[in-house]
Design an enzyme around this catalytic site. Structure first.
Site: not given
Ligand code: ADP
Ligand code: F6P
Length: 448
Positions: A159, A353
Site C-alpha cells: 500500500h 504517499d
Molecule cells: P494512509 O493509509 O497513509 O493513512 P490514505 O489517505 O490512503 O492514507 O487513507 C487514510 C484513510 O483514513 C482515509 O479513508 C481517511 O478518510 C481515513 N482517515 C484519515 N484521517 C482520519 C480521521 N481523522 N478520522 C477518520 N478517518 C480518517
Molecule cells: O496504508 C498504509 C498503512 O500503513 C496501513 O498498512 C495501515 O493500516 C495504515 O497505514 C494505518 O497505520 P497503522 O496500522 O500503523 O495504524
C-alpha cells in the site's frame, strides 16, 4: 468460487463506529462486500509475555467476512510493529532513510511474527482458498506459508511506495526481502514508479518475480451518498453554523511525517501573512488523529505540530477568530464525508504517499454544481491521475500559500471544470475494481 483469505497487520474491529484511520482498512472494507472472506491479522491488543507464548485465534463473523485475530506480546508489538515495520521499513519506503533506526534484533522479531502469523493461519485454510497478503509488515509471510507447505495462490499488495534500489539497499537485508517475494504469484503496487523500482530491484538482485500496478480507490457511490445525506446530521449542522458562511479549508491525515504537515502549516502561515484579506475570514480544520504514537519520530512530530498550531493561532488569531481548528482524534467517517462537502478547499500535501485516499474522498464528496478545490501534492500516488487539481510541491510552503489563495478566489467556472476532470477517474478506479483486478490476476497466475 473459493474463499478469499485476506491477511493484514491492521484488521478493523468489525462493529466499531470509529474505524481506525488508514487507507488499507478503508479500501479493504469497501472491497470485501461480496463472496466468502476470511480476514486474518493482529487484534490491536497487546498481552504480557509468557513462556512459550501461543496466542489463541479469536473469530467473529459479520455478514460475509469472518475476522480472525491474534494478540501480540508487548515485545512482539515493539520489535515487529513499532521498530521494524514503522521505524525501519516505513521511513525507508517513504524515501526517508535518515529517519531509519536500524537494529538487527528487530529484524529477528519481524521474521518471528511473520512465522507466527503463518502458523496461526495454516489451520484456518481450506481447499480452494486464495490468499491475499497486505503491506510492508508482512513482506516475508508468503515465504513462511510456503515453508509450511501451503500451495494455494498467494498474492501480495504493497500500500505504500517502494523506493529506488539505490535507496532500498540501505536496508542490510534488502536482498533477502526481495528473494522472499518469489513466494508470491502476483505482486501489486500502487503506481508505475513503485512497480518500476521494485522490478529494478528484482533484476539487480537476480530474483524471478514481477511487480504490477493495481491502483487503489474508494467506494465513491457510497461516499458521495454519505456526504450528501450527512448534511442534516446535527454535528455537521453544528460545524456549518460555526463557519457562519466563512470560506472553509479542510485537511484530514493520520499524524505521520509522510503527510507533510509541518510544511503545510507553514504554507498556511505564509498564506495569512501574504494575503491579509483572508485573515479573520477563513476557517481551516485540520483533523489529524494520533498514529503510532510511541514511535519517537511520531512523538516529536506531534510536539512540532502542537507548537506550530499554537503559534499560528497566537499570532494571527483574534478574540472572535481562530485560524486553525486542530484535532488529534479521529472523526466518524459519515461526518468526515459531509465535512469534506462543506469545504471550499482541501489540502492533501504528502511529501510521499502510496496513493492517498483522502484526495479521492474529497472529490467524491463534492456537490457537482458547486465543488470545492483540491490542492494536491505531486508526490501522492494519486497525483498522475489527478492533475486537474491545484498541484503543489509540498516542500515549498510559498507554493502552498499561493495555491490556497488561488483556490479561495477561483472563478466558479474553473472550479467546476477542474472537478469535471477529476470525477471520472475517482469513479473508474475504485476499491472494488482494485480488488477484482487483483483477484482475477491471482486466479490467472495459478492457471498459467
Ligand atoms: P494512509 O493509509 O497513509 O493513512 P490514505 O489517505 O490512503 O492514507 O487513507 C487514510 C484513510 O483514513 C482515509 O479513508 C481517511 O478518510 C481515513 N482517515 C484519515 N484521517 C482520519 C480521521 N481523522 N478520522 C477518520 N478517518 C480518517
Ligand atoms: O496504508 C498504509 C498503512 O500503513 C496501513 O498498512 C495501515 O493500516 C495504515 O497505514 C494505518 O497505520 P497503522 O496500522 O500503523 O495504524
Amino acid at each position: 468460487m473459493g474463499r478469499l483469505v485476506v491477511v493484514s497487520n491492521r484488521v478493523p474491529a468489525p462493529r466499531d463506529r470509529l474505524q481506525p484511520a488508514g487507507g488499507l482498512a478503508v479500501a479493504l472494507r469497501a472491497a470485501l462486500k461480496e463472496g466468502s472472506c476470511l480476514w486474518f491479522g493482529w487484534s490491536g491488543q497487546q498481552v504480557s509475555e509468557k513462556e512459550g507464548h501461543d496466542p489463541e485465534v479469536s473469530l467473529d463473523k459479520v455478514e460475509n467476512v469472518t475476522y480472525a485475530t491474534i494478540d501480540l506480546t508487548h515485545a512482539e508489538y515493539d520489535g515487529f510493529y513499532q521498530k521494524y515495520s514503522n521505524g525501519i521499513l516505513w521511513p525507508l519506503c517513504h524515501y526517508r532513510a535518515g529517519l531509519m533506526d536500524y537494529d538487527r534484533k528487530d529484524r529477528v522479531i519481524y521474521q518471528n511474527v511473520n512465522e507466527l502469523f503463518a502458523r496461526k493461519l495454516l489451520p484456518l485454510l481450506q481447499p480452494g482458498d486464495q490468499i491475499w497478503i497486505h503491506d510492508y509488515h508482512l513482506f516475508p509471510l508468503g515465504q513462511a506459508l510456503r515453508d509450511l507447505g501451503v500451495t494455494a495462490p498467494i498474492g501480495f499488495f504493497l500500500h505504500i511506495p517502494f523506493p529506488p534500489w539505490s535507496l532500498m539497499r540501505a536496508l542490510p537485508e534488502a536482498d533477502a526481502l526481495l528473494r522472499a517475494m518469489q513466494a508470491y504469484d502476483v505482486i501489486g503496487l500502487q503506481t508505475e514508479d513503485d512497480a518500476r523500482n521494485m522490478n529494478d530491484g528484482f533484476s539487480i538482485v537476480g530474483v524471478k518475480a514481477r511487480a504490477e500496478v493495481f491502483p487503489i480507490g474508494i467506494d465513491p457511490d457510497s461516499f458521495a451518498k454519505q456526504a450528501e445525506e450527512g448534511l442534516s446530521n446535527p454535528d455537521v449542522q453544528r460545524l456549518k453554523e460555526s463557519l457562519r458562511g466563512k470560506p472553509f479549508i479542510i485537511g484530514v491525515d493520520r499524524l505521520d511525517y509522510s503527510k507533510g504537515l509541518p510544511e503545510r502549516l507553514k504554507g498556511y502561515e505564509i498564506f495569512l501573512e501574504r494575503y491579509p484579506e483572508h485573515r479573520g475570514k477563513v476557517v481551516y480544520l485540520q483533523v489529524t488523529p494520533v498514529s503510532r504514537g510511541n514511535v519517537p519520530e511520531y512523538r516529536a512530530l506531534r510536539r512540532e505540530l502542537d507548537e506550530a498550531a499554537g503559534r499560528i493561532n497566537g499570532t494571527y488569531g483574534d478574540f472572535d477568530w481562530t485560524p486553525i481548528r486542530y484535532l488529534t482524534h479521529p472523526v466518524p467517517r459519515a461526518l468526515l464525508a459531509s465535512f469534506y462537502r462543506l469545504a471550499d478547499a482541501a489540502l492533501v500535501t504528502p511529501l510521499r504517499d502510496g496513493m492517498n485516499l483522502v484526495a479521492k474522498e474529497y472529490v467524491a464528496a463534492q456537490d457537482k454544481a458547486n465543488p470545492g478545490v483540491l490542492i494536491l501534492s505531486h508526490f501522492a500516488g494519486a497525483a498522475p491521475d489527478m492533475e486537474a487539481a491545484l498541484m503543489v510541491n509540498p516542500h515549498d510552503a510559498d507554493d502552498i500559500a499561493d495555491a490556497l489563495h488561488k483556490a479561495l478566489t477561483m472563478p466558479d467556472g474553473e472550479r467546476r471544470a477542474r472537478w469535471d476532470h477529476l470525477e471520472p477517474d475517482v469513479w473508474r478506479v475504485t476499491a472494488l475494481t482494485w480488488a477484482r483486478d487483483f483477484i482475477q490476476a491471482l486466479g490467472k497466475a495459478r492457471l498459467a
